[in-house]
Design a protein around this motif. Structure first.
Motif, mmCIF file in Angstrom:
data_model
loop_
_atom_site.group_PDB
_atom_site.id
_atom_site.type_symbol
_atom_site.label_atom_id
_atom_site.label_comp_id
_atom_site.label_asym_id
_atom_site.label_seq_id
_atom_site.Cartn_x
_atom_site.Cartn_y
_atom_site.Cartn_z
ATOM 1 N N LEU A 280 0.857 -1.179 0.000
ATOM 2 C CA LEU A 280 0.000 0.000 0.000
ATOM 3 C C LEU A 280 0.895 1.232 0.000
ATOM 4 N N ILE A 281 0.577 2.203 -0.841
ATOM 5 C CA ILE A 281 1.433 3.373 -1.017
ATOM 6 C C ILE A 281 0.583 4.635 -1.007
ATOM 7 N N SER A 282 0.987 5.608 -0.218
ATOM 8 C CA SER A 282 0.334 6.918 -0.251
ATOM 9 C C SER A 282 1.347 7.951 -0.722
ATOM 10 N N LEU A 283 0.912 8.783 -1.665
ATOM 11 C CA LEU A 283 1.735 9.854 -2.228
ATOM 12 C C LEU A 283 1.077 11.195 -1.942
ATOM 13 N N PHE A 284 1.842 12.150 -1.418
ATOM 14 C CA PHE A 284 1.312 13.481 -1.133
ATOM 15 C C PHE A 284 2.477 14.416 -0.885
ATOM 16 N N ASP A 285 2.168 15.691 -0.708
ATOM 17 C CA ASP A 285 3.191 16.683 -0.416
ATOM 18 C C ASP A 285 3.318 16.823 1.094
ATOM 19 N N ASN A 286 4.510 16.638 1.620
ATOM 20 C CA ASN A 286 4.700 16.762 3.073
ATOM 21 C C ASN A 286 4.373 18.166 3.586
ATOM 22 N N LEU A 287 4.411 19.171 2.705
ATOM 23 C CA LEU A 287 4.026 20.527 3.090
ATOM 24 C C LEU A 287 2.566 20.829 2.774
ATOM 25 N N GLY A 288 1.897 19.916 2.063
ATOM 26 C CA GLY A 288 0.500 20.090 1.694
ATOM 27 C C GLY A 288 -0.396 19.331 2.657
ATOM 28 N N LYS A 289 -0.918 18.176 2.196
ATOM 29 C CA LYS A 289 -1.755 17.367 3.077
ATOM 30 C C LYS A 289 -0.971 16.882 4.290
ATOM 31 N N GLY A 290 0.356 16.921 4.188
ATOM 32 C CA GLY A 290 1.174 16.517 5.326
ATOM 33 C C GLY A 290 1.425 17.617 6.332
ATOM 34 N N SER A 291 0.903 18.817 6.093
ATOM 35 C CA SER A 291 1.179 19.916 7.019
ATOM 36 C C SER A 291 0.225 21.087 6.793
ATOM 37 N N SER A 292 0.670 22.078 6.020
ATOM 38 C CA SER A 292 -0.076 23.335 5.892
ATOM 39 C C SER A 292 -1.441 23.154 5.242
ATOM 40 N N GLY A 293 -1.511 22.324 4.208
ATOM 41 C CA GLY A 293 -2.791 22.082 3.554
ATOM 42 C C GLY A 293 -3.798 21.460 4.501
ATOM 43 N N ALA A 294 -3.320 20.497 5.309
ATOM 44 C CA ALA A 294 -4.208 19.869 6.287
ATOM 45 C C ALA A 294 -4.697 20.876 7.315
ATOM 46 N N ALA A 295 -3.811 21.789 7.725
ATOM 47 C CA ALA A 295 -4.192 22.800 8.708
ATOM 48 C C ALA A 295 -5.272 23.730 8.155
ATOM 49 N N VAL A 296 -5.112 24.164 6.907
ATOM 50 C CA VAL A 296 -6.107 25.054 6.296
ATOM 51 C C VAL A 296 -7.423 24.320 6.085
ATOM 52 N N GLN A 297 -7.362 23.058 5.695
ATOM 53 C CA GLN A 297 -8.577 22.266 5.541
ATOM 54 C C GLN A 297 -9.347 22.217 6.860
ATOM 55 N N CYS A 298 -8.639 21.992 7.962
ATOM 56 C CA CYS A 298 -9.298 21.947 9.273
ATOM 57 C C CYS A 298 -9.843 23.318 9.661
ATOM 58 N N MET A 299 -9.100 24.383 9.331
ATOM 59 C CA MET A 299 -9.602 25.729 9.598
ATOM 60 C C MET A 299 -10.926 25.965 8.890
ATOM 61 N N ASN A 300 -11.007 25.571 7.630
ATOM 62 C CA ASN A 300 -12.243 25.754 6.871
ATOM 63 C C ASN A 300 -13.413 25.045 7.546
ATOM 64 N N ILE A 301 -13.170 23.842 8.042
ATOM 65 C CA ILE A 301 -14.230 23.088 8.716
ATOM 66 C C ILE A 301 -14.639 23.794 10.003
ATOM 67 N N LEU A 302 -13.668 24.229 10.791
ATOM 68 C CA LEU A 302 -13.955 24.882 12.065
ATOM 69 C C LEU A 302 -14.758 26.170 11.882
ATOM 70 N N LEU A 303 -14.490 26.892 10.799
ATOM 71 C CA LEU A 303 -15.162 28.166 10.576
ATOM 72 C C LEU A 303 -16.405 28.045 9.690
ATOM 73 N N GLY A 304 -16.740 26.828 9.287
ATOM 74 C CA GLY A 304 -17.930 26.629 8.465
ATOM 75 C C GLY A 304 -17.767 27.123 7.047
ATOM 76 N N LEU A 305 -16.538 27.148 6.542
ATOM 77 C CA LEU A 305 -16.234 27.603 5.183
ATOM 78 C C LEU A 305 -16.122 26.391 4.257
ATOM 79 N N PRO A 306 -16.169 26.587 2.934
ATOM 80 C CA PRO A 306 -15.978 25.461 2.021
ATOM 81 C C PRO A 306 -14.668 24.742 2.324
#
Length: 312
Positions: A280-306
């Protein structure tokens, strides 16, 4: 409606990437403090408490130092390892079943680690769905670009006088005590931590996490069943693509930097001809879904944004 957002630690790699993703979003007002107050604990806490949501992009000790001064109503996203398994904190991986609603209702969210994200997205569904027991002896190899080491490592790799061996892959965490192991075990629901080998290589960003499976240890489970279970688990998730069993690039190679510059994850499932082994292999950006992207995604959820607003 406008939301006030503060990035504590905005000069670091993660903080800068978060700021890039928030730039130009009219629904957000970014708060700041003078440069001379950047290390002033009480000034930082005062600014955090003036925000609707704050990102903590700090070393563990600095996060632990400021959190007691933060008012309970302020929504906090911490990107360090300090709170990823701490009581009262929600793990910020919305694609895990039931996790999105927990994040939506939380005021304290711990953003996952990069290596951990790659392992958990593969192992957690298997344990949760009963395809692998909690005591399965998981092994994980994870290849990352040097940006995952932050400013210090980036400077070392980009130094023209660096040691010659920096041009080759370098395994680390050799004492099997990597800081991501507690969340890898706890969030995946394992009775023991996986054997984990992280490797850093001479490229800026991108991550390739591999988890091998010995099918004789999973009686009654086939590679087809595992691949289909992962596809079903992430069905409808905007940031995840699960490829059919055996589907790989035309040249049969998977480059660790393939997802660089994105906030998405691609999962590949391969098997030996006799079906006795699986990878099983997962490919992603360590600075994207592995860090900053994940943080922004969670921010959007917390604030009720897309949820994917500002993501790449």
């Amino acid at each position: 409606m406008s939301y006030k957002v503060f990035i504590d630690g905005s000069s670091g790699t993660t903080g800068l990437r978060i700021a890039d993703r928030l730039d130009g979003r009219p629904e957000l007002e970014l708060l700041s403090i003078p440069e001379e107050s950047r290390k002033d604990l009480h000034k930082r806490a005062e600014t955090i408490n003036a925000a609707d949501l704050a990102f903590l992009c700090l070393p563990d000790a600095a996060s632990k130092e400021v959190i007691p001064l933060v008012e309970p109503h302020v929504r906090v996203l911490d990107t360090s390892t300090a709170f990823r398994t701490a009581p009262g904190w929600v793990y910020g991986f919305p694609e895990l079943h039931g996790q999105r609603e927990k994040i939506r209702q939380a005021n304290r969210v711990a953003v996952p680690g990069c290596h951990a994200s790659g392992f958990i997205c593969l192992a957690r569904p298997l344990v949760e769905l009963g395809l692998a027991p909690a005591d399965y002896p998981f092994t994980c190899h994870s290849l990352t670009g040097y940006s995952g080491g932050g400013k210090k490592m980036i400077a070392e790799y980009q130094d023209p006088d660096r040691p010659v061996l920096y041009s080759t892959p370098r395994a680390y965490g050799l004492t099997l005590h990597h800081k991501h192991l507690p969340e890898m075990q706890a969030v995946s629901g394992l009775t023991a931590a996986p054997v984990f080998c992280p490797i850093v290589d001479d490229y800026y960003a991108g991550m390739e996490v591999t988890v091998p499976l010995r099918m004789e240890l999973l009686p009654g489970v086939t590679p087809q069943a595992v691949a289909q279970a992962l596809a079903d688990y992430y069905a409808g998730e905007a940031l995840f693509t699960v490829h059919p069993l055996g589907e790989t690039p035309a040249d049969g190679m998977l480059a660790a930097g393939a997802m660089q510059g994105t906030d998405r994850v691609q999962i590949y499932c391969t098997a030996s001809p006799d079906g006795s082994q699986m990878l099983l292999i997962s490919l992603f950006d360590n600075l994207g879904k592995g860090s900053s992207g994940a943080a922004v995604q969670c921010m959007n959820i917390l604030l009720g944004l897309p949820e994917t607003a500002g993501l790449e």
